[in-house]
Design an enzyme around this catalytic site. Structure first.
Site, PDB file in Angstrom:
ATOM      1  N   SER A  68     -11.287 -51.419  -5.853  1.00  0.00           N
ATOM      2  CA  SER A  68     -11.986 -51.857  -4.730  1.00  0.00           C
ATOM      3  C   SER A  68     -13.311 -52.175  -4.368  1.00  0.00           C
ATOM      4  CB  SER A  68     -11.189 -50.894  -3.535  1.00  0.00           C
ATOM      5  OG  SER A  68      -9.754 -51.266  -3.598  1.00  0.00           O
ATOM      6  N   THR A  69     -14.203 -51.677  -5.147  1.00  0.00           N
ATOM      7  CA  THR A  69     -15.748 -51.907  -5.005  1.00  0.00           C
ATOM      8  C   THR A  69     -15.656 -53.366  -4.924  1.00  0.00           C
ATOM      9  OG1 THR A  69     -16.098 -49.842  -5.940  1.00  0.00           O
ATOM     10  CG2 THR A  69     -17.793 -51.183  -5.772  1.00  0.00           C
TER      11      THR A  69
END
Length: 378
Positions: A68-69
């Site tokens: 999700s970065t």
């Protein structure tokens, strides 16, 4: 203990020590960390094993999936289109994506896609993995999906669907896929080794993810803030479980087909140097203007999240740290990823930080990055 490679500027020697200690304590398999201060690189370290199956060592240019970065990079593509006047955050999504108007979504604004308020965290009928990789079947399913709450009234983490929702806006407005747009407009001009959709020719540089086996745990043994989340994950009917189960079978980002596809909520691949460089470019106003960045990193939603069951503060696609976060500062913004990856910047101090690793930890996943952040601040 593996050899630690790279360099640190004078005054940042503690970061090398903390990085080495993470390996010594068994927290890492392969990892890298990079720090910029006022646009100048001051930490660039890597070490360990990129692929435990072959023993391939982690190199200077090893690429790591950051889960999700990736979302911050995807959101920045939309913000760049807004900055250029090609996209209006307050216009209905259906203005750019007419099919999206189905099921009462005709007035839902683009802004709510970025702030996780759209109510589209899951699908009534999950999409097959092959169809999700093909892009269009998933965007068609999302366009046809009814919101799971009244949009704009609550927020819930769009763990997987964020990528297709936001990425389709980029595609409709720019005529390019989000991975192509990011490469041509951001990563390429800035010289960042950061990809949403990794070319097959580059896949030999990718690390292999190492998953920690799930530990049997009684709910009573879980710290109170995480107990409700753990219970929700155990319930197949919960919104939490459904948000992470909208693709069947689940993703495996070691798969070359997944690495090549564009999954702009989860499969960005980069070096720590590129991740920190991305954030350094943001606070150096090389991507977004000061006004656009301020708008993007101002809190838009806060409070308990319907999916994570935890406090979640978000701007326009960027996460904002809660006071208990290791990277907390009133001016900080960024995004973490499954297992512990983290990219963030703090305009107040001029710091930009990137941490990537292939050991996907389930318990205390943020501890290795927290150790490094503490050393940066020491």
């Amino acid at each position: 203990m593996p050899e630690i490679n790279g360099q640190v500027a004078a005054g940042f020697e503690a970061v090398r020590d903390a990085f080495a200690a993470n390996f010594a304590d068994g927290l890492e398999v392969g990892a890298a960390v990079s720090v910029y201060l006022h646009g100048r690189p001051v930490v660039d370290l890597w070490g360990g094993t990129a692929d435990p199956e072959t023993g391939r060592p982690w190199e200077r240019d090893t690429l790591q999936v950051v889960y999700s970065t990736t979302k911050a990079a995807t959101a920045t593509c939309v913000l760049l289109l807004v900055q250029r006047g090609e996209l209006d955050l307050d216009a209905p999504v259906a203005t750019y994506w007419p099919e999206f108007a189905a099921e009462g979504k005709q007035d839902l604004p683009v802004r709510w896609l970025l702030t996780h308020q759209a109510g589209l965290v899951a699908l009534d009928r999950p999409v097959a993995r092959a169809d999700a990789l093909a892009w269009h079947p998933m965007t068609e399913a999302l366009a046809a999906q009814r919101p799971l709450w009244q949009p704009g009234t609550q927020h819930g983490y769009h763990a997987l669907t964020f990528g297709w929702l936001v990425g389709e806006i980029v595609r409709r407005v720019s005529g390019r896929s989000v991975g192509t747009f990011f490469r041509e407009e951001i990563a390429g001009p800035l010289g960042l080794d950061f990809h949403i959709g990794l070319p097959k020719a580059e896949q030999q540089r990718a690390s292999r993810l190492v998953q920690s086996p799930p530990a049997a745990m009684n709910l009573d043994d879980i710290p109170e803030p995480m107990r409700e989340l753990a219970a929700a994950f155990a319930d197949p009917a919960s919104l939490t479980r459904r948000a992470y189960s909208c693709v069947e079978p689940p993703f495996d980002h070691n798969d070359p087909d997944e690495q090549a596809a564009e999954l702009p909520a989860t499969n960005g691949m980069c070096t720590a140097r590129a991740l920190a460089g991305f954030y350094a470019a943001l606070i150096g106003h090389r991507i977004l203007t000061p006004g656009m960045l301020t708008a993007a990193t101002t809190q838009h939603t806060a409070g308990p999240d319907l999916v994570t069951r935890l406090p979640f503060q978000v701007g326009l696609g960027f996460g904002l740290p809660t006071p208990d976060a290791a990277w907390y500062s009133p001016s900080a913004f960024g995004f973490s990823g499954l297992g512990g990856s983290l990219g963030y910047a703090d305009p107040g101090t001029g710091l930009a930080f990137g941490y990537v690793m292939n050991h996907v930890r389930g318990v205390a996943a943020d501890q290795p990055a927290a150790n490094l952040i503490a050393a940066v601040s020491s």
